[in-house]
Motif scaffolding. Structure first.
Motif, PDB file in Angstrom:
ATOM      1  N   THR A 137       0.831  -1.201   0.000  1.00 52.77           N
ATOM      2  CA  THR A 137       0.000   0.000   0.000  1.00 52.77           C
ATOM      3  C   THR A 137       0.866   1.252   0.000  1.00 52.77           C
ATOM      4  OG1 THR A 137      -1.708  -1.193   1.231  1.00 52.77           O
ATOM      5  CG2 THR A 137      -1.874   1.199   1.177  1.00 52.77           C
ATOM      6  N   SER A 138       1.950   1.219   0.772  1.00 47.74           N
ATOM      7  CA  SER A 138       2.864   2.366   0.843  1.00 47.74           C
ATOM      8  C   SER A 138       3.534   2.627  -0.505  1.00 47.74           C
ATOM      9  CB  SER A 138       3.923   2.111   1.923  1.00 47.74           C
ATOM     10  OG  SER A 138       4.896   3.134   1.934  1.00 47.74           O
ATOM     11  N   LEU A 139       4.005   1.566  -1.149  1.00 42.95           N
ATOM     12  CA  LEU A 139       4.664   1.729  -2.450  1.00 42.95           C
ATOM     13  C   LEU A 139       3.709   2.286  -3.497  1.00 42.95           C
ATOM     14  CD1 LEU A 139       6.732  -1.596  -2.607  1.00 42.95           C
ATOM     15  CD2 LEU A 139       7.639   0.717  -2.318  1.00 42.95           C
ATOM     16  N   LEU A 140       2.448   1.846  -3.443  1.00 40.81           N
ATOM     17  CA  LEU A 140       1.480   2.255  -4.455  1.00 40.81           C
ATOM     18  C   LEU A 140       0.991   3.688  -4.270  1.00 40.81           C
ATOM     19  CD1 LEU A 140      -0.614  -1.031  -4.755  1.00 40.81           C
ATOM     20  CD2 LEU A 140       1.008  -0.109  -6.414  1.00 40.81           C
ATOM     21  N   GLN A 141       1.399   4.332  -3.171  1.00 37.68           N
ATOM     22  CA  GLN A 141       1.103   5.756  -3.025  1.00 37.68           C
ATOM     23  C   GLN A 141       1.899   6.583  -4.033  1.00 37.68           C
ATOM     24  OE1 GLN A 141      -1.412   6.637  -1.047  1.00 37.68           O
ATOM     25  NE2 GLN A 141      -1.546   4.456  -0.503  1.00 37.68           N
ATOM     26  N   ASP A 142       2.976   5.999  -4.540  1.00 42.11           N
ATOM     27  CA  ASP A 142       3.812   6.662  -5.551  1.00 42.11           C
ATOM     28  C   ASP A 142       3.127   6.552  -6.912  1.00 42.11           C
ATOM     29  OD1 ASP A 142       5.721   7.570  -7.310  1.00 42.11           O
ATOM     30  OD2 ASP A 142       7.324   6.284  -6.557  1.00 42.11           O
ATOM     31  N   LYS A 143       2.708   7.655  -7.466  1.00 40.93           N
ATOM     32  CA  LYS A 143       1.953   7.673  -8.720  1.00 40.93           C
ATOM     33  C   LYS A 143       2.798   7.292  -9.934  1.00 40.93           C
ATOM     34  CE  LYS A 143      -1.768   8.950  -6.602  1.00 40.93           C
ATOM     35  NZ  LYS A 143      -2.843   7.952  -6.351  1.00 40.93           N
ATOM     36  N   THR A 144       4.131   7.232  -9.759  1.00 41.06           N
ATOM     37  CA  THR A 144       4.961   6.803 -10.894  1.00 41.06           C
ATOM     38  C   THR A 144       4.810   5.305 -11.152  1.00 41.06           C
ATOM     39  OG1 THR A 144       6.912   6.430  -9.506  1.00 41.06           O
ATOM     40  CG2 THR A 144       6.634   8.631 -10.454  1.00 41.06           C
ATOM     41  N   LEU A 145       4.225   4.582 -10.179  1.00 35.93           N
ATOM     42  CA  LEU A 145       3.864   3.181 -10.420  1.00 35.93           C
ATOM     43  C   LEU A 145       2.539   3.187 -11.166  1.00 35.93           C
ATOM     44  CD1 LEU A 145       5.889   3.056  -7.953  1.00 35.93           C
ATOM     45  CD2 LEU A 145       4.772   0.914  -7.345  1.00 35.93           C
ATOM     46  N   GLU A 146       2.610   3.404 -12.470  1.00 33.43           N
ATOM     47  CA  GLU A 146       1.425   3.683 -13.274  1.00 33.43           C
ATOM     48  C   GLU A 146       0.576   2.447 -13.541  1.00 33.43           C
ATOM     49  OE1 GLU A 146       2.941   5.402 -16.813  1.00 33.43           O
ATOM     50  OE2 GLU A 146       3.609   7.258 -15.846  1.00 33.43           O
ATOM     51  N   SER A 147       1.245   1.331 -13.856  1.00 34.94           N
ATOM     52  CA  SER A 147       0.544   0.106 -14.233  1.00 34.94           C
ATOM     53  C   SER A 147       1.278  -1.055 -13.571  1.00 34.94           C
ATOM     54  CB  SER A 147       0.533  -0.048 -15.754  1.00 34.94           C
ATOM     55  OG  SER A 147      -0.139  -1.214 -16.144  1.00 34.94           O
ATOM     56  N   VAL A 148       0.647  -1.687 -12.574  1.00 32.19           N
ATOM     57  CA  VAL A 148       1.362  -2.608 -11.692  1.00 32.19           C
ATOM     58  C   VAL A 148       0.701  -3.985 -11.693  1.00 32.19           C
ATOM     59  CG1 VAL A 148       2.276  -2.946  -9.365  1.00 32.19           C
ATOM     60  CG2 VAL A 148       1.896  -0.624 -10.228  1.00 32.19           C
ATOM     61  N   LEU A 149       1.511  -5.011 -11.961  1.00 31.23           N
ATOM     62  CA  LEU A 149       1.054  -6.399 -11.887  1.00 31.23           C
ATOM     63  C   LEU A 149       1.646  -7.010 -10.633  1.00 31.23           C
ATOM     64  CD1 LEU A 149      -0.384  -8.837 -13.123  1.00 31.23           C
ATOM     65  CD2 LEU A 149       1.664  -9.265 -14.505  1.00 31.23           C
ATOM     66  N   VAL A 150       0.777  -7.449  -9.720  1.00 29.55           N
ATOM     67  CA  VAL A 150       1.206  -8.008  -8.438  1.00 29.55           C
ATOM     68  C   VAL A 150       0.957  -9.511  -8.433  1.00 29.55           C
ATOM     69  CG1 VAL A 150       0.865  -7.962  -5.941  1.00 29.55           C
ATOM     70  CG2 VAL A 150       0.649  -5.842  -7.266  1.00 29.55           C
ATOM     71  N   PHE A 151       1.986 -10.282  -8.080  1.00 30.80           N
ATOM     72  CA  PHE A 151       1.856 -11.740  -8.049  1.00 30.80           C
ATOM     73  C   PHE A 151       1.705 -12.249  -6.624  1.00 30.80           C
ATOM     74  CE2 PHE A 151       3.815 -11.337 -12.219  1.00 30.80           C
ATOM     75  CZ  PHE A 151       3.108 -12.281 -12.949  1.00 30.80           C
ATOM     76  N   THR A 152       0.662 -13.061  -6.411  1.00 38.94           N
ATOM     77  CA  THR A 152       0.498 -13.767  -5.147  1.00 38.94           C
ATOM     78  C   THR A 152       0.579 -15.267  -5.415  1.00 38.94           C
ATOM     79  OG1 THR A 152      -1.916 -13.871  -5.374  1.00 38.94           O
ATOM     80  CG2 THR A 152      -1.000 -11.969  -4.204  1.00 38.94           C
ATOM     81  N   ARG A 153       0.822 -16.021  -4.348  1.00 42.05           N
ATOM     82  CA  ARG A 153       0.970 -17.468  -4.524  1.00 42.05           C
ATOM     83  C   ARG A 153      -0.374 -18.170  -4.663  1.00 42.05           C
ATOM     84  NH1 ARG A 153       4.055 -18.307  -0.380  1.00 42.05           N
ATOM     85  NH2 ARG A 153       5.958 -17.919  -1.544  1.00 42.05           N
ATOM     86  N   THR A 154      -1.422 -17.623  -4.011  1.00 41.23           N
ATOM     87  CA  THR A 154      -2.711 -18.306  -3.990  1.00 41.23           C
ATOM     88  C   THR A 154      -3.838 -17.422  -4.507  1.00 41.23           C
ATOM     89  OG1 THR A 154      -3.295 -17.585  -1.738  1.00 41.23           O
ATOM     90  CG2 THR A 154      -1.954 -19.592  -1.952  1.00 41.23           C
ATOM     91  N   LYS A 155      -4.928 -18.071  -4.897  1.00 41.35           N
ATOM     92  CA  LYS A 155      -6.113 -17.347  -5.356  1.00 41.35           C
ATOM     93  C   LYS A 155      -6.717 -16.530  -4.216  1.00 41.35           C
ATOM     94  CE  LYS A 155      -6.988 -21.329  -8.330  1.00 41.35           C
ATOM     95  NZ  LYS A 155      -7.833 -22.525  -8.536  1.00 41.35           N
ATOM     96  N   HIS A 156      -6.786 -17.146  -3.033  1.00 36.00           N
ATOM     97  CA  HIS A 156      -7.317 -16.454  -1.861  1.00 36.00           C
ATOM     98  C   HIS A 156      -6.488 -15.208  -1.563  1.00 36.00           C
ATOM     99  CE1 HIS A 156      -8.948 -15.734   2.138  1.00 36.00           C
ATOM    100  NE2 HIS A 156      -7.715 -15.769   2.620  1.00 36.00           N
TER     101      HIS A 156
END
Length: 420
Positions: A236-255
């Motif tokens: 959440t803290s990193l995404l406050q930076d608007k230069t992260l314009e288009s972000v793909l986040v990988f998690t291990r599980t569907k949940h």
């Protein structure tokens, strides 16, 4: 080299010009002439290097020339790929590159009603893009016959193996004409994939534009040490930076993907999750929203993310490190595509230190550590230091006593202990 130098026909050159393609990527420059000359091909190239255009462009050219000669009847080319998203992407590529030709193509995949797909097949197609399950299903129902096939493309072969499709491929191979041109593409080339390639390829040319499992040089990589419970706060803290314009986040599980999407949405960050439990319509809607930048953050599992091809994807974040180090290469390859630069962040908690070590070993370098952030954990950092010390001590022992596999090891160690 430009696309003008590859002896492509005018309709394809015009389509590439419309797409603002001028210079072929290394795999395109090497593979297109080989395919046009009729040779089987074993292509090993990391994600984002232009494999789809490397096989689709020459196939379109050859089929367009057959159309002009009045020789087309039945399905001529089959592209087999592991996921629905990737199949759709490949179909879109055939549409783009073949826009000024009369080559007909369609895509089939499971998870949706088959009627629109069978209707398209009845009208006749030259190129069929398919996932294994739906393909075998429609073959069994009599909607698809492959006796006229001339070109067979197996794309993302390593992911096929990871997803358990190897048995489907073995069922399919006897149904293909023995006389055909086969194109085999894989980002990595483990022994199982090498053996499969040897079975289905005939005297192939090999194109390997980068070492297997290497990461794209233009991707700026970094790792954040953070405890598991603090990961969502860091994200959440990193995404406050608007230069992260288009972000793909990988998690291990569907949940985990759903949970991250919910928390981000509550903080006002527009995010959606995509994984195998979502309906095909929901997955496609989320993907389209991400592609047109309506959604800033897409959270995905590895299987669902295969085939995501987004222009100017600025960042990939490994919220959870993958269990298989090769998957790290696939993940970060979603950014830095087509020669562009990209940025990758990886979160590492105490339990994931061993996974990070495996990734370092695979890519042949240490990922730089981001020190001093608000959620930094010392536990994981200390675990890394301890592991490095163990490796260093073991190397020191080998130098002193020799290898443990050598019978002199224990004798040398005993003598050293007596001397001390």
């Amino acid at each position: 080299m430009t696309f003008e130098d590859l002896k492509l026909i005018a309709p394809i050159r015009q389509a590439l010009q419309d797409e603002e393609y001028i210079t072929p990527t290394p795999i395109q420059a090497e593979a297109i002439p080989i395919i046009l000359n009729g040779h089987d091909l074993l292509g090993c190239a990391q994600t984002g290097t232009g494999k789809t255009a490397a096989f689709s462009i020459p196939i379109i050219q050859k089929l367009h020339e057959q159309h002009k000669a009045g020789k087309t009847k039945g399905i001529k080319a089959l592209v087999l790929t592991p996921t629905r998203e990737l199949a759709i992407q490949i179909d879109e590529s055939f549409a783009s590159y073949g826009y000024y030709t009369d080559v007909r193509h369609t895509v089939i995949f499971g998870g949706v009603t088959q009627n629109p797909q069978t209707d398209a097949l009845k009208k006749g197609v030259d190129v069929l893009i398919a996932t294994p399950g739906r393909l075998l299903d429609l073959i069994g129902q009599g909607f698809i016959k492959l006796n006229t096939l001339e070109y067979f493309v197996l794309d993302e072969a390593d992911r096929m193996l990871d997803m358990g499709f190897i048995h489907d491929i073995k069922r399919l191979l006897p149904l293909l004409p023995k006389k055909r041109q086969t194109l085999f593409f894989s980002a990595t080339m483990p022994p199982e994939i090498q053996r499969l390639a040897e079975k289905i390829l005939h005297d192939p040319e090999k194109v390997e534009v980068t070492p297997p499992s290497s990461t794209v040089d233009k991707i700026e990589q970094s790792v954040y040490y953070v405890e598991k419970k603090e990961k969502i706060k860091l994200l959440t803290s990193l995404l406050q930076d608007k230069t992260l314009e288009s972000v793909l986040v990988f998690t291990r599980t569907k949940h985990g993907a759903d949970k991250v999407a919910r928390v981000l949405s509550k903080t006002g960050i527009i995010a959606e999750a995509i994984h195998g439990n979502k309906s095909q319509n929901a997955r496609q809607r989320a993907l389209n929203n991400f592609k047109d930048h309506t959604t800033r953050v897409l959270i995905a599992t590895d299987i669902a993310a295969r085939g995501i091809d987004v222009d100017h994807l600025s960042h990939v974040i490994n919220y959870d490190l993958p269990n298989v180090p090769e998957t790290y290469v696939h993940r970060i390859g979603r950014t830095g595509r087509a020669g562009r630069s990209g940025i990758s962040f990886s979160f590492c908690d105490t339990e994931e230190v061993a996974l990070l070590k495996d990734i370092h070993k695979l890519i042949g370098k240490q990922i730089p550590v981001m020190n001093g952030h608000a959620f930094e954990t010392q536990t994981a950092k200390e675990a890394v230091v301890e592991k490095k010390k163990e490796i260093k001590d073991e190397a020191k022992k080998r130098n002193m006593y020799g290898s443990k596999s050598n019978g002199n090891y224990w004798r040398n160690k005993k003598r050293a202990q007596k001397r001390s």
